[in-house]
Write a protein that holds these residues in place. Structure first.
Motif, PDB file in Angstrom:
ATOM      1  N   GLU A  11       0.832  -1.210   0.000  1.00 45.97           N
ATOM      2  CA  GLU A  11       0.000   0.000   0.000  1.00 45.97           C
ATOM      3  C   GLU A  11       0.863   1.255   0.000  1.00 45.97           C
ATOM      4  OE1 GLU A  11      -4.168   1.210   2.080  1.00 45.97           O
ATOM      5  OE2 GLU A  11      -2.676   0.254   3.355  1.00 45.97           O
ATOM      6  N   SER A  46      -2.735  -7.280  -1.137  1.00 49.60           N
ATOM      7  CA  SER A  46      -1.837  -6.635  -2.100  1.00 49.60           C
ATOM      8  C   SER A  46      -2.399  -6.701  -3.514  1.00 49.60           C
ATOM      9  CB  SER A  46      -0.452  -7.291  -2.055  1.00 49.60           C
ATOM     10  OG  SER A  46       0.191  -7.008  -0.832  1.00 49.60           O
ATOM     11  N   PHE A  49      -5.218  -4.188  -3.777  1.00 55.67           N
ATOM     12  CA  PHE A  49      -4.699  -2.823  -3.925  1.00 55.67           C
ATOM     13  C   PHE A  49      -4.182  -2.590  -5.338  1.00 55.67           C
ATOM     14  CE2 PHE A  49      -3.309  -3.038   0.807  1.00 55.67           C
ATOM     15  CZ  PHE A  49      -4.570  -2.672   1.230  1.00 55.67           C
TER      16      PHE A  49
END
Length: 86
Positions: A11, A46, A49
């Motif tokens: 992030e 992940s 994102f």
């Protein structure tokens, strides 16, 4: 980016990257496993994102056991050893 160990790091990287450059974020699943942490939730976050960015791919790095190949495929990592074996 390499040697990433958590979705928190992913992030932070995504907030700083150049949106025009191709980026591969290499997450070391074995390092998470070494600490007793299941890497799958970190990969899920992940990947989630990264979906917001057309220029970012997630790599499952440091495959240690055959089951990691199955996990990688199920999660939909962009780049993996599993895909290279095909």
């Amino acid at each position: 980016m390499t040697a990433v160990h958590s979705s928190t790091q992913t992030e932070k990287i995504l907030k700083l990257l150049n949106k025009k450059s191709k980026v591969i974020i290499s997450i070391f699943a074995d390092r998470a496993g070494d600490t007793g942490k299941d890497p799958v939730p970190e990969f899920k976050r992940s990947i989630s994102f990264a979906k917001k960015f057309k220029n970012v791919e997630i790599l499952w790095a440091s495959v240690r056991e055959p089951y990691n190949l199955i996990q990688d495929k199920q999660l939909g990592c962009h780049i993996s050893l599993y895909h290279r074996l095909q």
